[in-house]
Design a protein around this motif. Structure first.
Motif, short mmCIF file in Angstrom:
data_model
loop_
_atom_site.label_atom_id
_atom_site.label_comp_id
_atom_site.label_asym_id
_atom_site.label_seq_id
_atom_site.Cartn_x
_atom_site.Cartn_y
_atom_site.Cartn_z
N CYS A 154 19.76 -38.41 -26.94
CA CYS A 154 19.83 -39.75 -26.34
C CYS A 154 21.11 -39.95 -25.53
CB CYS A 154 19.74 -40.81 -27.45
SG CYS A 154 19.82 -42.49 -26.83
N GLU B 31 21.48 -37.91 -22.16
CA GLU B 31 20.60 -38.21 -21.04
C GLU B 31 20.72 -39.69 -20.68
OE1 GLU B 31 16.61 -36.90 -21.56
OE2 GLU B 31 17.18 -35.04 -22.60
N PRO B 32 21.25 -40.02 -19.50
CA PRO B 32 21.46 -41.42 -19.12
C PRO B 32 20.22 -42.30 -19.25
CG PRO B 32 22.55 -39.96 -17.57
CD PRO B 32 21.74 -39.08 -18.49
N ARG B 33 19.05 -41.76 -18.87
CA ARG B 33 17.83 -42.58 -18.94
C ARG B 33 17.51 -42.95 -20.38
NH1 ARG B 33 12.72 -41.63 -20.09
NH2 ARG B 33 13.05 -39.38 -20.19
N LYS B 34 17.60 -41.99 -21.28
CA LYS B 34 17.30 -42.27 -22.68
C LYS B 34 18.34 -43.22 -23.31
CE LYS B 34 14.67 -38.07 -23.72
NZ LYS B 34 13.43 -38.80 -23.98
N LYS C 203 20.00 -45.50 -21.68
CA LYS C 203 19.72 -46.83 -21.15
C LYS C 203 18.56 -47.47 -21.90
CE LYS C 203 18.71 -49.23 -16.80
NZ LYS C 203 18.47 -49.08 -15.34
N GLU C 204 17.55 -46.68 -22.24
CA GLU C 204 16.43 -47.19 -23.02
C GLU C 204 16.89 -47.64 -24.40
OE1 GLU C 204 13.63 -43.99 -23.05
OE2 GLU C 204 12.94 -44.34 -20.99
#
Length: 229
Positions: free
Chosen positions: A47, A50-53, A55-56
Motif C-alpha cells: 500500500c 504504490e501512490p494509487r493504493k 491514496k485509496e
C-alpha cells in the motif's frame, strides 16, 4: 463527538496508543470507533509503496471518519498520517460535524522505531526500504497549525495523558464550520445533460421565431416567464 488523529514514524507505537486510548474511553462509558490500517486490512509494504493504493487507503480512512463521527461516537484514526495535508482534511471533517479533535504524535528516535519494527512478526513488519522512505516523507505536526492543535507529543515510555486528552475532547467547545471546511454540494449526475437539453430548447425556440418575428420583437424562451428582445 470528537476525532483523534494519531501520527508518527512507522513502528513508533501508534497502534498501542490508539488501543490504550480506546480502552480508557470505553471504560469511561464512551462509544469508540477505531479506523486504521489494520481495520482496512491492507498490506503496508504494498500500500505505502504504490501512490494509487495509498491514496485509496487515505480515502477509506477519511470515509470511515465521516461515517462514524457523531455525537455518540469518538473516532480514532490510527495510521502514520504523515502528510499534513491529510491531517488538515481530517480536521475539516471534524469542523464540518462540529466536533472537537486532537492530534497524538508518537515520538521516538528513528533507530528505536527501526528496532521495534524488526521485532514485529514478519507479516506486520515494514521492509527496510519502505521504513526509510516513510521516515523521509514524515511531516512533523506543529501545535501552531490549527489542524495539529491541540497536540500531544508522547515519547515511547510516557504515560498516556488521558485526563488532558479527555479535557481537550469533551470540555472544549468545538469550532464552528466555515466555508473552507464545509462539504460542497454534489451536482446531480444528470447536470451536464440537463444543461445541454435546456440550451438546445432555447436555440430551437430562437430558430423557430426568426421567420415570423419582426426586427426588435421580443420572444419567449422555454423555462422562463420573461420575454427577451
Amino acid at each position: 463527538m470528537p476525532l483523534v488523529v494519531l501520527c508518527g514514524f512507522p513502528s513508533s507505537g501508534k497502534t498501542k496508543r490508539a488501543t490504550d486510548l480506546r480502552d480508557k474511553l470505553e471504560a469511561a462509558g464512551k462509544s469508540v470507533h477505531l479506523a486504521g490500517d489494520e481495520q482496512c486490512n491492507v498490506d503496508r509494504n504494498i500500500c505505502y509503496a504504490e501512490p494509487r493504493k495509498e491514496k485509496e487507503l487515505r480515502g477509506a480512512l477519511k470515509a470511515a471518519a465521516e461515517r462514524h463521527i457523531s455525537k455518540d461516537c469518538v473516532v480514532i484514526v490510527d495510521s502514520p498520517n504523515y502528510i499534513k495535508g491529510f491531517r488538515y482534511e481530517l480536521y475539516c471533517v471534524a469542523r464540518q460535524h462540529k466536533a472537537t479533535q486532537c492530534v497524538i504524535y508518537c515520538m521516538a528516535p528513528t533507530e528505536q522505531c527501526r528496532e521495534w519494527n524488526s521485532s514485529r512478526p514478519e507479516n506486520r513488519r515494514y521492509s527496510d526500504k519502505l521504513f526509510d522512505e516513510l521516515v523521509m516523507r514524515f511531516e512533523e505536526p506543529e501545535s501552531r497549525n490549527r489542524w495539529d492543535s491541540p497536540l500531544f507529543s508522547l515519547l515511547g515510555d510516557d504515560d498516556l495523558p488521558f485526563g488532558d486528552i479527555s479535557e481537550a475532547l469533551f470540555e472544549r467547545k468545538a469550532k464552528r464550520p466555515n466555508q473552507s471546511t464545509q462539504a460542497q454540494p454534489v451536482s446531480s449526475a444528470t447536470f451536464l445533460h440537463d444543461v445541454d437539453r435546456s440550451t438546445q430548447d432555447v436555440n430551437m425556440a430562437i430558430m423557430k421565431s426568426q421567420p415570423t418575428c419582426a426586427l426588435g420583437e421580443c420572444i419567449a424562451v422555454p423555462g422562463s416567464k420573461e420575454t427577451f428582445c
